[in-house]
Motif scaffolding. Sequence first.
Motif, short mmCIF file in Angstrom:
data_model
loop_
_atom_site.label_atom_id
_atom_site.label_comp_id
_atom_site.label_asym_id
_atom_site.label_seq_id
_atom_site.Cartn_x
_atom_site.Cartn_y
_atom_site.Cartn_z
N ARG A 125 0.64 -1.18 0.37
CA ARG A 125 0.10 0.08 -0.18
C ARG A 125 0.93 0.53 -0.01
N PRO A 126 1.68 1.29 0.93
CA PRO A 126 2.79 2.72 1.26
C PRO A 126 3.39 3.20 -0.28
N LEU A 127 3.77 2.28 -0.90
CA LEU A 127 4.45 2.21 -2.01
C LEU A 127 2.90 2.34 -3.43
N GLU A 128 2.24 1.86 -3.61
CA GLU A 128 1.13 2.56 -4.14
C GLU A 128 0.20 3.52 -3.96
N VAL A 129 0.09 3.87 -3.14
CA VAL A 129 -0.33 5.26 -2.40
C VAL A 129 0.63 6.25 -3.18
N THR A 130 2.35 6.06 -3.23
CA THR A 130 3.08 6.76 -4.03
C THR A 130 3.35 6.68 -5.57
N ASN A 131 3.11 5.86 -6.03
CA ASN A 131 3.16 5.69 -7.40
C ASN A 131 4.55 4.98 -7.27
N VAL A 132 5.34 5.06 -6.57
CA VAL A 132 7.07 4.25 -6.38
C VAL A 132 7.16 3.00 -6.35
N ILE A 133 5.82 1.50 -6.59
CA ILE A 133 6.59 0.56 -6.87
C ILE A 133 6.99 -0.51 -7.05
N ASN A 134 7.78 0.52 -8.49
CA ASN A 134 9.04 -0.43 -9.25
C ASN A 134 10.18 0.42 -9.23
N ASN A 135 10.13 1.28 -7.73
CA ASN A 135 11.70 2.27 -7.62
C ASN A 135 12.30 1.65 -6.96
N TYR A 136 11.72 0.42 -5.32
CA TYR A 136 12.79 0.69 -4.76
C TYR A 136 12.13 -0.39 -4.00
N ASP A 137 13.39 -0.97 -3.84
CA ASP A 137 13.49 -2.36 -2.83
C ASP A 137 13.18 -2.20 -2.01
N ASN A 152 9.08 14.34 0.05
CA ASN A 152 7.48 14.92 -0.82
C ASN A 152 7.03 13.49 -0.82
N LEU A 153 7.29 12.73 0.09
CA LEU A 153 5.78 11.55 -0.33
C LEU A 153 5.64 11.48 0.84
N LYS A 154 6.30 12.62 2.03
CA LYS A 154 5.34 12.93 3.29
C LYS A 154 3.59 12.79 2.88
N LYS A 155 3.67 13.91 1.99
CA LYS A 155 1.85 14.50 1.63
C LYS A 155 1.25 13.44 1.79
N GLU A 156 1.75 12.79 0.66
CA GLU A 156 0.76 11.65 -0.12
C GLU A 156 0.08 9.76 0.75
N LEU A 157 1.37 10.06 2.05
CA LEU A 157 2.02 9.27 2.96
C LEU A 157 0.58 9.89 4.16
N LYS A 158 0.81 11.19 4.20
CA LYS A 158 0.33 11.12 5.56
C LYS A 158 -1.45 10.99 5.39
N ASP A 207 -3.15 9.66 3.70
CA ASP A 207 -3.65 8.01 3.77
C ASP A 207 -3.27 7.79 5.19
N ASN A 208 -3.07 7.99 6.03
CA ASN A 208 -2.67 7.43 7.48
C ASN A 208 -2.19 6.18 7.65
N LEU A 209 -0.74 6.76 6.58
CA LEU A 209 -0.07 5.60 6.70
C LEU A 209 1.53 5.94 7.20
N THR A 210 1.62 6.84 8.30
CA THR A 210 2.50 7.61 8.63
C THR A 210 2.12 7.44 10.46
N THR A 211 0.81 6.35 10.74
CA THR A 211 0.36 7.05 12.80
C THR A 211 0.57 5.33 13.00
N ARG A 212 1.21 5.77 13.96
CA ARG A 212 1.47 4.30 14.65
C ARG A 212 0.06 3.62 15.18
N ASP A 213 -0.76 2.82 14.20
CA ASP A 213 -2.01 2.49 15.62
C ASP A 213 -1.88 2.02 16.34
N SER A 214 -1.93 2.70 17.54
CA SER A 214 -2.27 1.42 19.22
C SER A 214 -2.99 1.02 19.99
N ARG A 215 -3.83 0.10 18.59
CA ARG A 215 -4.64 -0.60 19.43
C ARG A 215 -3.92 -1.62 19.80
#
Length: 146
Positions: A66-78, A109-115, A117-125
Motif C-alpha cells: 500500500r505505501p508504495l502504491e499510494v506514492t506511485n513508486v512501487i517499481n522504484n524501490y526494493d 516529498n512523499l510525506k504528504k501523500e502518505l500522511k 492515507d494515515n500510513l505514517t501514524t502508528r496504530d496503537s490499538r
Amino acid sequence: MEQTEINKAKIKKVKLDFKDSKYSTGRRKKSIAKVWVKKGSGKIYVNGKIMVDYFKRPVHQLIVTRPLEVTNVINNYDVKCSVRGGGLSGQAGAIILGISRALISHDENLKKELKKDNLTTRDSRVVERKKYGHRKARRSFQFSKR
C-alpha cells in the motif's frame, strides 16, 4: 518427509545487499518490523523470503504494498523487512509503518501523500488485558440463577 524437503528447496532465504539504504522500524500490536528501503526494481523481501511466499493471503500482500502504491513508486524501490512477533496481520501492519517511514527518510516529498492515507501514524490499538472476576477482558462468567 520428502514433501517438506521439496517445499524448503522452493522457498529459500535470499541474501541481500542493502548497504546504501534507509532504515526504519514499524510496530503494530505485538509485531516489530525492521525495514530497509533502497532504489531498485520493486522487489519486497520479508524475513529473507519473497513477500508472496511469506504472506500467502492476497489481503496481506495488498496491505504491505500500500505505501508504495499510494506514492506511485512501487517499481522504484526494493524493500527488505525483518519482522518478529504477533500474527500475520500485525506483522503486515508493522511493515506498512516501517516502509512509510523509510520512504519519507528517502524522499521528503512523499510525506504528504502518505500522511493523507494515515500510513505514517502508528496504530496503537492492542489487545485489552484480562480482568479478574471475568472470563476474558469484558466477558463475565456465566451466571446461574438456580
